[in-house]
Design a protein around this motif. Structure first.
Motif, mmCIF file in Angstrom:
data_model
loop_
_atom_site.group_PDB
_atom_site.id
_atom_site.type_symbol
_atom_site.label_atom_id
_atom_site.label_comp_id
_atom_site.label_asym_id
_atom_site.label_seq_id
_atom_site.Cartn_x
_atom_site.Cartn_y
_atom_site.Cartn_z
ATOM 1 N N GLU A 1 1.850 -3.791 1.778
ATOM 2 C CA GLU A 1 2.880 -2.990 2.461
ATOM 3 C C GLU A 1 2.478 -2.808 3.911
ATOM 4 N N THR B 1 -1.099 4.117 7.319
ATOM 5 C CA THR B 1 -1.980 5.107 6.681
ATOM 6 C C THR B 1 -2.924 4.444 5.682
ATOM 7 N N SER C 1 -3.006 -3.256 6.553
ATOM 8 C CA SER C 1 -2.413 -2.619 5.371
ATOM 9 C C SER C 1 -1.662 -3.654 4.537
ATOM 10 N N ARG D 1 1.912 -0.213 5.994
ATOM 11 C CA ARG D 1 1.737 1.241 6.090
ATOM 12 C C ARG D 1 0.430 1.558 6.789
#
Lengths: 252, 154, 588
Positions: free
Chosen positions: B24, B28, B18, B26
């Motif tokens: 970032e 997700t 990521s 993250r």
């Protein structure tokens, strides 16, 4: 290999299928092109990507062409921001703004090109600039749920007979490619609304997340023969399922 | 090549991925995920398999997804993508995702040949290297078993 | 054998020529005159104003305004060969015909278009045979190229060059197309050829197909021409039967056939690329021509598209040679051109003149000058996107380049003559609105430009314009000319630009004085009756549709302004010129 000059700078092009706009973008020059999308066939309708071209053999004469359609020809000299080109873009922006006075995208362009729109004394608040990206996207999808209807200033984008389009799969590509955000797409409580039609969104059978319209999944099933039951999980849960299988493969 | 038996479920790969793609940390937004079974202490790293005949590519009508003949990489040309998102539903492994913030679909791009997940995996559970006969043998074996089990769970 | 040719052109048909034809037929049958008389219905004989027309051969005698009651008398004179009959005009001597040269229209009005033998009798299909048996495709292209023939559809592109490009283009198949989508208001040249001499088009197309190597042709006819479709269908069937179309044409081994496509009534489909889209079954929108149709046209295959008149010119060029054709017309525009001469001239009709003939000769010699009591103001050439030329330009020699130089264009050959009671601002407004409705709407300059132009023209004709509007108009016009996608958009500004150029004063009157000098723009016009002139004859009261005029007989009448709809009926009806229009000078 084709050699051209863009704003005086020599450029060598290896791919002969490239258009002038492809080349202009590649070398980092920014010109507006509202009806252009790299994934769709060029249409040459907004006329904002016009450039002035000439060749030494043209005896000083030049032509105005739309760069999104014009092929790269050896020896071309291209001007992307000549006074004539800038003036043309200015008037075209004004014409578009007179039609779509509230468009933020066009207002920004007008600012950039210092185009004063008040001269026409007219303000319409259409949203659509009739660039045809949405209809081309839908056509490329093989769906053709929407098309351009009528002629001239009465032209508009619409589904057949202005009815909610039966063959639309609610994929939203039309709204996605629209350069001025004129196509309304809303999603609430598992229902996607577009073109006056409501689409049920599939809930992931594992996690319950809404992830794609049922019509999209049916389209995948009908066109590519993917079993419907394989299409009922969201990408994350599909991944988990694969993970589970892998886990069993390695650890059980 | 993945080695689930080596995976410790530390999330390093997700964070590295990521960060590489969005700047970032993250998970997700990571193109790779570690699927974990904490009670069993087991986890499996999963990312795009760069399929021979990719479903995502087949359903893309504007040619935004292509497979490189030489490297085998299946990649998305974001400029060409028209956002129909059929690819996300068509991938049987859930390896293409939609990012609503950026309004793009994304998948593993092998970080231009230097996969960060491999770089940062502390236990070499993910490898990226030239296929050797031994590797192919292993792959074949795993695939066969995988297919068998998949058939059972379906 | 004597021939009676009854004109079946659109104008004469509307005036009752079918009844005249039937009357002749009955009389001939009754009196058993078949042996010495041959009766035919022909295509347009030209002098539409004076229809129904009947031509009698030999002698080339023309009878005008014939009614069915006259048939007996005319037949009587024909049988007695009475050439002193004062109704019979000698066609070769009257100025309407005398100054014309017919090449494309050579058979129109002379033959029965439904009878292939008539065509053959006048040398038809000779050029086809010569081409297929004696010439190589290269020689055909050479001949056409040397003849200097330029596309009669308006663009004026050299036909031979077009054919050569197409022949040299790569492609598994090639197509030839005939553009019969004549959509200009007031134009009927192509219609007259398709209806009056369909075989000339077919023959031209076979020759063209042989030259470029095509085996399939299309004739695209506009929806509004059902009669042309009928005639062409019959002609295609007949020529197939005679072996001039289909497999192994005239025993040469060359195969070619033609299909008819009907348009849907869109003006823009006369534009070549839009026309091809339409044949393909798509919406008729033009595309950019950066890759020419000769390379990628219909279904992306090399395609030659020429208009009706161009195709009709081909057989005589092959028959008589390029040198012969070059002997007509001007250096840059050889040959002749057909025009439909309409408007306020005495002799309206279908004409063909050598290129380079002056506007004055066309309007005053062939057209016979202005209708009674009216003076010449302007002539509009080139259809809705042509320009208006004033009296100073009457000596202009009409050809492709001269017209373009003056801001008008050849177009397909409509010619509308306007008189002093025509408001040039209103004319420009009319054409802008026509084009606004007919623009396909694909590109921004044309679609949005015409919309804004229409608004501005509306403002000016309502007396709400400002001088700044003229600047804005010119800015939009410039943009449309430079940046529109197709020729429709590029030429659409012509009516506005040419009227601003030549009739600027008239615009300024509308803008600054809020008057329409010609009394056309209703919002700027007031009708009133001069009581010193009015004799109180009451005629105006009778013609006024809204009852706006009142007055005792033999007393001066007056017009109630709020009831008057400014239709001009009283003005036209008053024998004493007592009805006047404010802002318009009537006496001089």
């Amino acid at each position: 290999m084709i050699k051209i000059r863009v704003n005086g700078k020599p450029v060598a092009i290896h791919d002969e299928d490239k258009t002038l706009l492809d080349v202009i973008k590649e070398i980092g020059i920014n010109i507006p092109a509202l009806c252009y999308h790299p994934g769709l066939p060029a249409r040459g309708s907004c006329r904002l990507c016009v450039v002035e071209i000439t060749k030494p053999s043209w005896n000083g004469r030049s032509k105005i062409v739309t760069s999104c359609l014009y092929p790269c020809e050896d020896g071309l000299e291209v001007l992307t921001h000549s006074p004539k080109v800038i003036k043309l873009r200015k008037v075209i922006i004004k014409l578009l703004l007179a039609r779509c006075s509230d468009s933020k995208e066009l207002q920004e362009l007008a600012l950039q090109y210092n185009a004063d729109v008040s001269r026409f004394g007219t303000k319409e608040n259409e949203k659509c600039i009739l660039c045809g990206l949405c209809t081309r996207a839908c056509e490329e999808m093989g769906i053709e749920a929407i098309s351009m209807v009528n002629r001239g200033w009465k032209k508009e984008v619409a589904p057949p007979y202005y009815e909610p389009p039966e063959n639309c799969i609610g994929c939203g590509a039309c709204a996605e490619v629209c350069p001025v955000g004129a196509i309304e797409l809303t999603e609430t409580n598992g229902i996607r609304r577009i073109w006056n039609r409501e689409f049920e969104i599939q809930k992931c059978v594992e996690c319950g997340k809404y992830f794609a319209t049922v019509a999209q999944l049916e389209h995948l099933h009908n066109k590519y023969g993917i079993p419907l039951k394989d299409l009922k999980t969201c990408p994350e849960c599909s991944k988990k399922r694969v993970g589970t299988v892998l886990k069993k493969t390695f650890f059980d | 090549m993945i080695y689930p038996e080596k995976c410790i479920g530390c999330s390093s790969c997700e964070l590295a991925c990521s960060f590489q793609h969005t700047g970032e940390f993250r998970p997700t937004k990571s193109r790779i995920s570690a699927i974990r079974w904490p009670k069993m202490g087991v986890s499996v790293p999963l990312t795009c398999l760069q399929c021979e005949d990719p479903s995502c590519m087949k359903v893309c009508m504007v040619g935004a997804i292509t497979k490189d003949k030489e490297t085998g990489l299946v990649s998305i040309n974001q400029e060409k993508c028209i956002g129909c998102r059929l690819c996300t539903a068509a991938c049987p492994f859930g390896n293409i995702n939609y990012d609503p913030e950026e309004a793009i679909v994304f998948k593993c791009d092998l970080c231009d040949g230097e996969p960060q997940c491999v770089e940062f995996c502390p236990n070499n559970a993910i490898e990226y290297r030239e296929a050797t006969d031994a590797l192919l043998q292993r792959k074949k074996k795993v695939s066969a078993k995988f297919a068998e089990i998949l058939e059972e769970v379906r | 054998m004597k021939q009676i040719l009854v004109c079946g052109g659109p104008g004469c048909l509307a005036k009752g020529s079918r009844e005249v034809f039937e009357a002749f037929k009955r009389k001939i049958e009754q009196n058993k005159l078949h042996v010495e008389l041959q009766l035919k219905e022909t295509g347009c004989q030209g002098l539409c104003q004076k229809g129904p027309l009947v031509t009698v051969k030999p002698g080339n005698l023309l009878y005008t305004e014939v009614k069915s009651e006259d048939v007996g008398e005319i037949l009587d004179k024909i049988i007695k060969s009475d050439s002193n009959y004062d109704r019979a005009l000698k066609k070769d001597e009257i100025s309407f015909y005398k100054y014309q040269t017919k090449i494309a229209l050579r058979n129109v009005g002379e033959i029965d278009p439904e009878n292939i033998s008539d065509y053959i009798e006048r040398g038809g299909y000779e050029a086809l045979k010569k081409t297929l048996h004696e010439m190589t495709p290269e020689e055909v292209i050479d001949t056409v190229e040397k003849s200097g023939l330029r596309g009669r559809g308006g663009g004026g592109f050299p036909t031979g060059k077009k054919w050569r490009y197409c022949r040299n283009a790569d492609g598994p198949v090639r197509y030839v197309i005939c553009n019969g989508d004549e959509g200009d208001p007031g134009a009927f040249m192509d219609r007259s050829i398709m209806e009056g001499d369909p075989h000339s088009v077919i023959e031209g197309m076979v020759i063209g197909a042989y030259a470029v190597g095509s085996r399939q042709g299309y004739i695209y006819v506009r929806e509004e021409y059902p009669f042309a479709v009928k005639r062409l269908k019959k002609a295609i069937e007949d020529s197939r039967k005679m072996g001039f179309l289909g497999k192994n044409i005239a025993g040469s081994g060359f195969d070619f056939d033609i299909e008819i496509n009907r348009g849907g009534g869109a003006f823009v489909c006369g534009e070549s690329t839009a026309l091809m889209r339409s044949i393909e079954g798509n919406v008729g929108e033009p595309r950019a021509k950066y890759i020419h149709s000769v390379e990628r046209g219909l279904w992306d295959m090399p395609t030659v598209l020429n208009n009706v008149e161009t195709w009709a010119n081909i057989p005589p060029i092959i028959n008589k040679g390029w040198e012969w054709y070059l002997s007509f017309g001007t250096k840059t525009s050889p040959g002749t051109k057909a025009f439909s001469l309409v408007g306020k001239v005495k002799n309206t009709g279908l004409i063909e003149v050598p290129m380079g003939t002056t506007l004055r000769d066309i309007i005053f010699k062939i057209g016979g000058g202005m209708i009674e009591g009216r003076s010449f103001k302007a002539v509009q050439t080139g259809g809705p996107s042509g320009g208006c030329l004033p009296a100073e330009k009457l000596d202009l020699q009409v050809d492709f380049d001269q017209l373009t130089k003056e801001g008008s264009m050849m177009g397909s050959g409509g010619m509308i003559v306007m008189d002093d009671r025509t408001c040039m601002v209103d004319v420009a407004r009319y054409f802008v609105n026509f084009l606004l409705d007919e623009s396909c709407g694909k590109c921004v300059p044309c679609r949005e430009g015409l919309k804004r132009m229409s608004e501005i023209m509306g403002r000016i004709t309502h007396g709400l314009g400002s001088e700044k509007d003229l600047e804005v108009l010119e800015e939009i016009c410039w943009t449309m000319k430079e940046a529109s996608l197709c020729a429709l958009g590029k030429s659409a500004p012509n009516p506005v630009l040419s009227t601003i150029k030549f009739f600027r004063e008239e615009y300024l009157k509308h803008i600054n004085e809020k008057t329409c000098p010609s009394g056309v723009c209703k919002h700027l016009t007031t009708y009133y009756i001069d009581e010193n002139i009015c004799k109180g004859c009451h005629v105006c009261v009778k013609v006024c549709p809204t009852g706006a005029i009142s007055g005792e007989i033999k007393q001066p009448h007056f017009i109630e302004e709020d009831k008057c709809i400014k239709c001009g009926s009283c003005f036209d009806a008053c024998k004493f010129n007592a009805v006047q229009i404010r802002g318009m000078k009537i006496d001089d």
